[in-house]
Design a protein around this motif. Structure first.
Motif, short mmCIF file in Angstrom:
data_model
loop_
_atom_site.label_atom_id
_atom_site.label_comp_id
_atom_site.label_asym_id
_atom_site.label_seq_id
_atom_site.Cartn_x
_atom_site.Cartn_y
_atom_site.Cartn_z
N ALA A 46 -10.40 -63.46 8.54
CA ALA A 46 -10.13 -62.58 7.40
C ALA A 46 -10.93 -61.28 7.54
O ALA A 46 -10.40 -60.18 7.37
CB ALA A 46 -10.48 -63.29 6.10
N VAL A 49 -9.63 -59.11 10.59
CA VAL A 49 -8.33 -58.49 10.31
C VAL A 49 -8.50 -57.35 9.30
O VAL A 49 -7.98 -56.25 9.48
CB VAL A 49 -7.32 -59.54 9.79
CG1 VAL A 49 -6.08 -58.86 9.24
CG2 VAL A 49 -6.93 -60.50 10.90
N ASP A 50 -9.29 -57.60 8.28
CA ASP A 50 -9.45 -56.60 7.23
C ASP A 50 -10.24 -55.40 7.75
O ASP A 50 -9.84 -54.25 7.55
CB ASP A 50 -10.18 -57.23 6.04
CG ASP A 50 -10.25 -56.25 4.88
OD1 ASP A 50 -9.18 -55.94 4.33
OD2 ASP A 50 -11.36 -55.79 4.56
N GLY A 64 -5.33 -54.89 1.64
CA GLY A 64 -5.87 -55.33 2.94
C GLY A 64 -6.46 -56.72 2.85
O GLY A 64 -6.25 -57.57 3.72
N SER A 68 -5.19 -59.95 4.89
CA SER A 68 -6.09 -60.66 5.79
C SER A 68 -6.30 -62.10 5.32
O SER A 68 -6.50 -63.00 6.13
CB SER A 68 -7.42 -59.92 5.94
OG SER A 68 -7.99 -59.70 4.68
N THR A 69 -6.24 -62.32 4.01
CA THR A 69 -6.35 -63.70 3.52
C THR A 69 -5.16 -64.51 4.01
O THR A 69 -5.32 -65.64 4.48
CB THR A 69 -6.38 -63.74 1.98
OG1 THR A 69 -7.43 -62.90 1.53
CG2 THR A 69 -6.60 -65.15 1.47
N VAL A 71 -3.39 -64.00 6.65
CA VAL A 71 -3.56 -64.27 8.08
C VAL A 71 -4.59 -65.39 8.28
O VAL A 71 -4.41 -66.29 9.11
CB VAL A 71 -4.00 -62.99 8.82
CG1 VAL A 71 -4.28 -63.29 10.29
CG2 VAL A 71 -2.94 -61.92 8.70
#
Lengths: 315, 252
Positions: A46, A49-50, A64, A68-69, A71
């Motif tokens: 997370a 990605v964020d 975002g 990301s969560t 993902v």
């Protein structure tokens, strides 16, 4: 009021992670020690990605974090199901007798250490932090956790896979006689538990904890305690245990023992287990059904010697 | 009760037995629980498997649903060899076992127990119809649908276990000691229900210690002794057989 909300938020985050322990224990009678590392890894996913892909607070904002969560949840599900398929499943097929319980447990500890070391190598030991401005308000934390847990409750009680899960957890052999494939149920259980852990990880790391390879052992242990406290194997138990630990942690902050929060939590666990070995909610059902089974057995004594054979086999 | 099922091929040959067991041997470690069991059940029949404790009755049923593996012999169902199959696959073929000791799910409600019985089909409407059939068969379950299975009495749990098996709409129902630990009056009711299930077209193989009850409902019977079939024949002949009377009917 804000105190109450804080305690609830703490508790519900713990509960989200505790559910993974309790659900896996329910279907496999296995303490999945690698669960805390799934939590840690999904925290990293997370964050990376964020922060690296979506540009953190400046560019990604709340959206975002949401992406990301999502993902991280997918990554956690893949990791959790992967661990089950590669580490635990082959053992279930091979291990017999006493080793059938010990081997998976030792494997779980091994996988946990392995993932911690991999994280050290891949991400270094330097703690990473989400931008504090990305932290959701406390009320949202409670709301998100409540919605997720309500969803879980509906899934377990209203869907076929949920009923199959509960059937496998109480009697796997009888469940197979209904045509339920335990391996599928087990995979789904790992998927759900890991997904919940990822949501918990994001809530934790955006609101308070930093992301580091050892974050699993601190947060995960607390969640594990909550699961045992509430009665391992019981889903409402894990929720209750989590919330109680949340309140307990906030209460201790008011006393002069605030530095000893964890020590007090564990002391309480020892005390609770001394008096209720199956945990708060685990015991009621376990005791009730075992008493009933015993009475059922006693009845069979009278008409036939079959009862005696069975009673001997059962004890 | 309908038994037609989309997964199941039509019977290839009416004279071929539905279940054909030839010389099955089961070992638990070094101990031979079944030496060589051979039996067959034709479509629509009710067959009883009787014998003393430890004769291998339960083992026979458990091996047929592949909970315990056999080390020699062969069993076919509808012409399909059962040996390479798992328990779930045997269930999918249309064999349902009501296990000894009932093994209901105590933490699920009566309704959920029945629903999970229809897990193979997972079709809301078909399930509702099966549920109504079961409630007709066992009205007591209908009164207790919302209760947890674990709160039922022994007799009611047996009804639930049978109802749960019927929910799968099997073509062969295996029953392991349905009268065990149940008051005689309830046991009789349960056997009446078994008779009704059979009348609806389900083939039944029932293991029983209550020899008289079993042979009254079954058309044929097998007597199992130390892991082998010692005797077989029409129920009436077995009931009149002096040896069977002596050993299993209390000598009168």
């Amino acid at each position: 009021m804000s105190w109450l909300l804080n305690a609830l938020a703490q508790g519900s985050m713990i509960a989200l992670i505790a559910l993974g322990y309790t659900m896996v224990y329910g279907v496999l009678r296995l303490i999945n020690f690698a669960h805390s590392e799934v939590l840690m890894m999904s925290g990293y996913v997370a964050f990376l990605v964020d922060d690296r892909l979506l540009g953190g607070y400046q560019h990604g904002g709340t959206r975002g974090v949401l992406i990301s969560t999502a993902v991280a949840v997918v990554a956690a599900v893949l990791l959790g199901v992967g661990i089950e398929a590669f580490a635990y499943r082959p053992l279930r097929a091979r291990a017999r007798g006493a080793t059938a319980r010990i081997a998976p447990l030792v494997t779980a500890i091994g996988v946990s250490m392995l993932l911690q070391s991999v994280a050290q190598l891949a991400f270094t030991a330097t703690p990473q932090k989400f931008d504090p401005r990305l932290a959701p308000p406390v009320g949202y934390v409670v709301l998100i956790a409540a919605v997720v847990m309500a969803g879980l409750y509906a899934l377990v009680h209203l869907t076929w896979i949920g009923k199959a899960m509960r059937a496998v957890s109480v009697n796997a052999e009888a469940a197979r006689l209904m045509g339920i494939r335990p391996s599928r149920v087990i995979a789904v259980t790992f998927a759900i538990g890991s997904g919940l852990a990822a949501i918990g990880a994001v809530l934790y790391s955006t609101t308070q904890a930093s992301i580091e390879p050892t974050m699993g052992s601190s947060i995960g242990t607390l969640a594990f305690v909550a699961a045992v406290f509430g009665g391992i194997g019981s889903i409402p138990g894990a929720m209750l245990g989590g919330v109680l630990l949340g309140f307990l942690g906030e209460l201790v902050k008011f006393t002069s023992f605030s530095g000893m929060k964890d020590a007090i939590v564990f002391l309480l666990l020892v005390l609770v287990l001394l008096f209720r070995p199956a945990g708060l909610l685990g015991s009621a059902r376990a005791r009730r059904s075992s008493r009933r089974a015993w009475r059922g057995r006693a009845r069979t004594f009278a008409p036939s010697t079959g009862g005696i054979r069975r009673a001997c086999a059962g004890s | 009760m309908r038994t037609a099922h989309p997964f199941r091929p039509p019977p290839p040959d009416r004279d071929e037995p539905l279940l054909d067991v030839a010389g099955i041997e089961v070992r638990y470690g070094g101990i031979r629980a079944l030496t060589s069991v051979s039996l067959h059940v034709r479509r629509g029949e009710v067959v009883a498997l009787i014998g003393a404790n430890g004769a291998g009755k339960t083992t026979t049923l458990r091996s047929l649903v592949r909970v315990v593996p056999w080390s020699a012999g062969r069993a076919t169902f509808n012409g399909v060899d059962l040996s390479p199959l798992s328990t779930e696959e045997v269930t999918e073929l249309g064999i349902s076992l009501v296990p000894e000791g009932r093994a209901i799910f105590p933490n699920l409600t009566v309704r959920e127990n029945l629903e999970i019985g229809a897990y193979l089909h997972r079709n809301k409407q078909a399930m509702q119809e099966s549920l109504e059939d079961v409630v007709k068969l066992f009205p007591r379950l209908g009164e207790r649908l919302a209760q947890e299975g674990g709160t039922l009495s022994g007799g009611e749990q047996q009804m639930l276990a049978i109802g749960r098996a019927v929910m799968a709409r099997p073509s062969l129902l295996l029953l392991d000691e349905p009268s065990l630990g149940i008051a005689p009056k309830l046991a009789r009711q349960i056997f009446e229900a078994i008779r009704a299930i059979a009348a609806s077209g389900v083939t039944v193989l029932v293991v029983e210690q209550n020899t008289r009850l079993a042979l009254e409902v079954a058309a044929r019977g097998y007597v199992l002794r130390t892991g082998e079939v010692a005797k077989e024949g029409a129920s009436k002949a077995l009931l009149d057989d002096p040896e069977v009377r002596e050993a299993y009917l209390g000598g009168h």
